[in-house]
Design a protein around this motif. Structure first.
Motif, PDB file in Angstrom:
ATOM      1  N   UNK A   1       6.417   7.461  11.921  1.00  0.00           N
ATOM      2  CA  UNK A   1       7.143   7.897  10.731  1.00  0.00           C
ATOM      3  C   UNK A   1       7.831   6.714  10.071  1.00  0.00           C
ATOM      4  N   UNK A   2       7.854   6.714   8.745  1.00  0.00           N
ATOM      5  CA  UNK A   2       8.464   5.628   7.969  1.00  0.00           C
ATOM      6  C   UNK A   2       9.978   5.819   7.917  1.00  0.00           C
ATOM      7  N   UNK A   3      10.603   5.647   9.068  1.00  0.00           N
ATOM      8  CA  UNK A   3      12.053   5.777   9.198  1.00  0.00           C
ATOM      9  C   UNK A   3      12.636   4.420   9.586  1.00  0.00           C
TER      10      UNK A   3
ATOM     11  N   UNK B   1       8.445  13.733   5.044  1.00  0.00           N
ATOM     12  CA  UNK B   1       7.838  14.095   6.327  1.00  0.00           C
ATOM     13  C   UNK B   1       6.413  13.553   6.461  1.00  0.00           C
ATOM     14  N   UNK B   2       5.765  13.295   5.351  1.00  0.00           N
ATOM     15  CA  UNK B   2       4.399  12.770   5.363  1.00  0.00           C
ATOM     16  C   UNK B   2       4.351  11.244   5.286  1.00  0.00           C
ATOM     17  N   UNK B   3       5.502  10.596   5.182  1.00  0.00           N
ATOM     18  CA  UNK B   3       5.567   9.140   5.063  1.00  0.00           C
ATOM     19  C   UNK B   3       5.292   8.505   6.425  1.00  0.00           C
TER      20      UNK B   3
ATOM     21  N   UNK C   1       0.697   1.364   4.639  1.00  0.00           N
ATOM     22  CA  UNK C   1       1.365   2.604   4.252  1.00  0.00           C
ATOM     23  C   UNK C   1       0.541   3.286   3.158  1.00  0.00           C
ATOM     24  N   UNK C   2       0.819   4.533   2.925  1.00  0.00           N
ATOM     25  CA  UNK C   2       0.167   5.311   1.862  1.00  0.00           C
ATOM     26  C   UNK C   2       1.199   5.688   0.810  1.00  0.00           C
ATOM     27  N   UNK C   3       2.126   4.768   0.568  1.00  0.00           N
ATOM     28  CA  UNK C   3       3.221   5.005  -0.365  1.00  0.00           C
ATOM     29  C   UNK C   3       2.843   4.775  -1.814  1.00  0.00           C
ATOM     30  N   UNK C   4       3.815   4.341  -2.592  1.00  0.00           N
ATOM     31  CA  UNK C   4       3.646   4.231  -4.043  1.00  0.00           C
ATOM     32  C   UNK C   4       2.791   3.047  -4.473  1.00  0.00           C
ATOM     33  N   UNK C   5       2.588   2.086  -3.584  1.00  0.00           N
ATOM     34  CA  UNK C   5       1.784   0.915  -3.922  1.00  0.00           C
ATOM     35  C   UNK C   5       2.580  -0.100  -4.728  1.00  0.00           C
TER      36      UNK C   5
END
Length: 148
Positions: free
Chosen positions: A10-12, A63-65, A85-89
């Motif tokens: 998790x991206x925490x 929760x999906x990060x 990561x699959x974030x905002x880019x």
């Protein structure tokens, strides 16, 4: 024979230290110097922190990060670390890699993450697509190789 590992977490913020420890534990059989180990841990910390702070800061579903950490090492001592990561880019990777640049304008950020990663590794590659995430690939050649 190459040794590889891959994990997702998790991206925490609390998992940044975990990722550092995992990368360090992975290279320990190679008997790295204290300096090499410190550089590896710092580079991983910067890459994971960037994913958490920049990749997922405005992500709608926390929760999906997730962040993926992958490490591989060859018997010649070539270590490759991938943080994805699959974030905002990143809209402009070249601009983002400039020292002192930060998208976190409201916070006290130095904008030195990529510079630190680059200085502690032998090669740094960053691939990113807006809305789809970022992949950081760090290559480091270790001086001492034993135990694989």
């Amino acid at each position: 024979m190459d040794n590889r590992m891959s994990m997702e977490f998790s991206a925490l913020p609390e998992n940044e230290a975990f990722a550092r420890a995992v990368a360090a534990a992975f290279v320990m059989p190679l008997d790295p110097t204290v300096e090499e180990l410190t550089e590896i841990k710092t580079a991983v910390s910067e890459a994971v922190s960037n994913s958490i702070i920049h990749g997922y800061s405005v992500f709608p579903d926390k929760d999906e990060a997730k962040i993926r950490l992958e490490c591989s090492v060859s018997t010649s001592g070539k270590l490759v670390i991938v943080v994805e990561d699959k974030g905002v880019g990143i809209e402009d990777v070249e601009k983002a890699m400039e020292p002192m640049f930060s998208t976190a304008k409201d916070e006290e950020r130095s904008g030195m993450g990529f510079t630190v990663m680059e200085s502690f590794t032998d090669r740094l590659a960053v691939r990113s697509e807006t809305g789809k995430g970022t992949t950081v690939i760090m290559t480091k050649y270790l001086d001492v190789v034993s135990g694989i």
